[in-house]
Design an enzyme around this catalytic site. Structure first.
Site, PDB file in Angstrom:
ATOM      1  N   LYS A   1       0.810  -1.225   0.000  1.00 23.50           N
ATOM      2  CA  LYS A   1       0.000   0.000   0.000  1.00 23.50           C
ATOM      3  C   LYS A   1       0.840   1.269   0.000  1.00 23.50           C
ATOM      4  O   LYS A   1       2.019   1.253   0.353  1.00 23.50           O
ATOM      5  CB  LYS A   1      -0.985  -0.022   1.170  1.00 23.50           C
ATOM      6  CG  LYS A   1      -2.175  -0.938   0.847  1.00 23.50           C
ATOM      7  CD  LYS A   1      -3.289  -0.883   1.858  1.00 23.50           C
ATOM      8  CE  LYS A   1      -4.419  -1.810   1.390  1.00 23.50           C
ATOM      9  NZ  LYS A   1      -5.494  -1.917   2.397  1.00 23.50           N
TER      10      LYS A   1
ATOM     11  N   ARG B   1      -3.878  -9.854   4.883  1.00 28.48           N
ATOM     12  CA  ARG B   1      -4.219  -9.928   3.459  1.00 28.48           C
ATOM     13  C   ARG B   1      -2.992  -9.465   2.686  1.00 28.48           C
ATOM     14  O   ARG B   1      -2.603  -8.297   2.772  1.00 28.48           O
ATOM     15  CB  ARG B   1      -5.431  -9.030   3.201  1.00 28.48           C
ATOM     16  CG  ARG B   1      -5.920  -9.025   1.768  1.00 28.48           C
ATOM     17  CD  ARG B   1      -7.169  -8.127   1.641  1.00 28.48           C
ATOM     18  NE  ARG B   1      -7.633  -8.067   0.269  1.00 28.48           N
ATOM     19  CZ  ARG B   1      -7.147  -7.247  -0.647  1.00 28.48           C
ATOM     20  NH1 ARG B   1      -6.178  -6.408  -0.340  1.00 28.48           N
ATOM     21  NH2 ARG B   1      -7.619  -7.272  -1.870  1.00 28.48           N
TER      22      ARG B   1
HETATM   23  C1  8Y7 Z   1      -8.182  -4.207   1.800  1.00 26.32           C
HETATM   24  C2  8Y7 Z   1      -9.231  -4.987   1.312  1.00 26.32           C
HETATM   25  C3  8Y7 Z   1      -8.274  -3.929  -0.323  1.00 26.32           C
HETATM   26  C4  8Y7 Z   1      -7.959  -4.213   3.205  1.00 26.32           C
HETATM   27  C5  8Y7 Z   1      -9.792  -5.778   3.383  1.00 26.32           C
HETATM   28  C6  8Y7 Z   1      -5.327  -2.955  -1.842  1.00 26.32           C
HETATM   29  C7  8Y7 Z   1     -10.222  -5.403  -0.924  1.00 26.32           C
HETATM   30  C8  8Y7 Z   1      -6.636  -2.295  -1.841  1.00 26.32           C
HETATM   31  N1  8Y7 Z   1      -7.583  -3.559   0.765  1.00 26.32           N
HETATM   32  N2  8Y7 Z   1     -10.036  -5.777   2.074  1.00 26.32           N
HETATM   33  N3  8Y7 Z   1      -9.278  -4.797  -0.031  1.00 26.32           N
HETATM   34  N4  8Y7 Z   1      -8.787  -5.019   3.952  1.00 26.32           N
HETATM   35  N5  8Y7 Z   1     -10.553  -6.525   4.204  1.00 26.32           N
HETATM   36  O1  8Y7 Z   1      -4.343  -2.178  -1.978  1.00 26.32           O
HETATM   37  O2  8Y7 Z   1      -7.094  -3.538   3.762  1.00 26.32           O
HETATM   38  O3  8Y7 Z   1      -5.200  -4.172  -1.730  1.00 26.32           O
HETATM   39  S1  8Y7 Z   1      -8.017  -3.375  -1.963  1.00 26.32           S
END
Ligand code: 8Y7
Length: 264
Positions: free
Chosen positions: A203, A237
């Site tokens: 990020k 994640r």
């Molecule tokens: C997150 C996410 C994304 C996060 C959860 C990226 C879909 C942006 N970020 N879902 N999603 N938490 N639960 O840079 O921080 O991956 S998308």
């Protein structure tokens, strides 16, 4: 949780079939590397991203879910729309990862009638506007209060508390400094009584800290995942599963007293 993006910008395009093949191959690689969950997403929620129609989102995600039927790990789908939630649960998904926390009309009803897990994530504003000057009194306390309110509403809507995971939503309406304060203080969110999920992988805050472009943030992502787990995250994640698992294995061995009886 290994990230499997199936948006057109995430796989160089050789047509739909090639995109599905690439996604499935990547899914198998994430599982081989030790992912315990796959998070499949067909809607880009990056800052400033436009909202795609549900048919488009389903057209991206369903062929991948079909091809992944029977894989050894639970499949999470990153979505907010009730039509997409319903169809992907029918297609074998068992977790809904909703960055909008079931706020889209109808989403809560579909989840209530299913038996899936659900991730509720904090976001200030919406994906188009969220990075324009986010403001908090106290970012940790504000996020905790917001998550508690949202959890209460979702439970009042008929979803059992043990189906719910909470996520502070790094990067979703937070400055770099606010993300850092939230990561430092996220242990306080454990008091809400749910498993915590953290997503920091690649990020922009990590780019802000290191000065590195998105393709060059592996070390920073691993450091962030490790801090998140030390501060209470039960699920991280990530894009880079193998490297993250190695870092967490070292932390786990040390924090669980590896070698205490076995002096070798
Ligand atoms: C997150 C996410 C994304 C996060 C959860 C990226 C879909 C942006 N970020 N879902 N999603 N938490 N639960 O840079 O921080 O991956 S998308």
């Amino acid at each position: 949780m290994g990230i499997l993006n199936v948006t057109p910008d995430s796989f160089s395009d050789g047509g739909r079939y090639a995109a599905v093949e690439a996604a499935v191959a990547h899914a198998r690689r994430l599982i081989d590397e030790g992912a315990d969950i796959l998070d499949v997403g067909g809607e880009s929620t990056r800052p400033g991203a436009a909202w795609v129609p549900p048919e488009v989102e389903l057209g991206r995600v369903l062929p991948v879910l079909d091809a992944l039927r029977g894989v050894a790990v639970p499949i999470s789908v990153d979505t907010s729309r009730p039509e997409v939630i319903a169809a992907t649960l029918r297609a074998g998904a068992s977790i809904i990862n909703d960055v909008r926390s079931l706020s889209v009309p109808g989403a809560l009803d579909v989840v209530r009638e299913a038996d899936c897990g659900v991730v509720l994530m904090h976001m200030q504003g919406d994906p188009v506007t969220m990075q324009t000057r986010p403001e908090y009194r106290d970012v940790v306390r504000d996020v905790a209060e917001w998550l508690a309110r949202r959890r209460d509403a979702v439970c009042a809507g008929g979803v059992a508390p043990d189906r719910i995971v909470l996520d502070p939503g790094f990067g979703f309406g937070k400055s770099h400094r606010q993300n850092c304060m939230l990561l430092a203080g996220m242990a306080a969110l454990s008091d809400l009584g749910h498993p915590l999920l953290a997503g920091l992988s690649r990020k922009s805050t990590l780019g802000g800290i290191t000065g590195r472009p998105v393709g060059d943030r592996l070390a920073a992502s691993i450091a962030a995942a490790l801090i998140a787990v030390q501060n209470g995250a039960r699920i991280v994640r990530v894009h880079d599963v193998a490297a993250t698992r190695d870092a967490l294995a070292v932390w786990q061995a040390v924090s669980c007293g590896f070698g205490e009886e076995d002096k070798t």
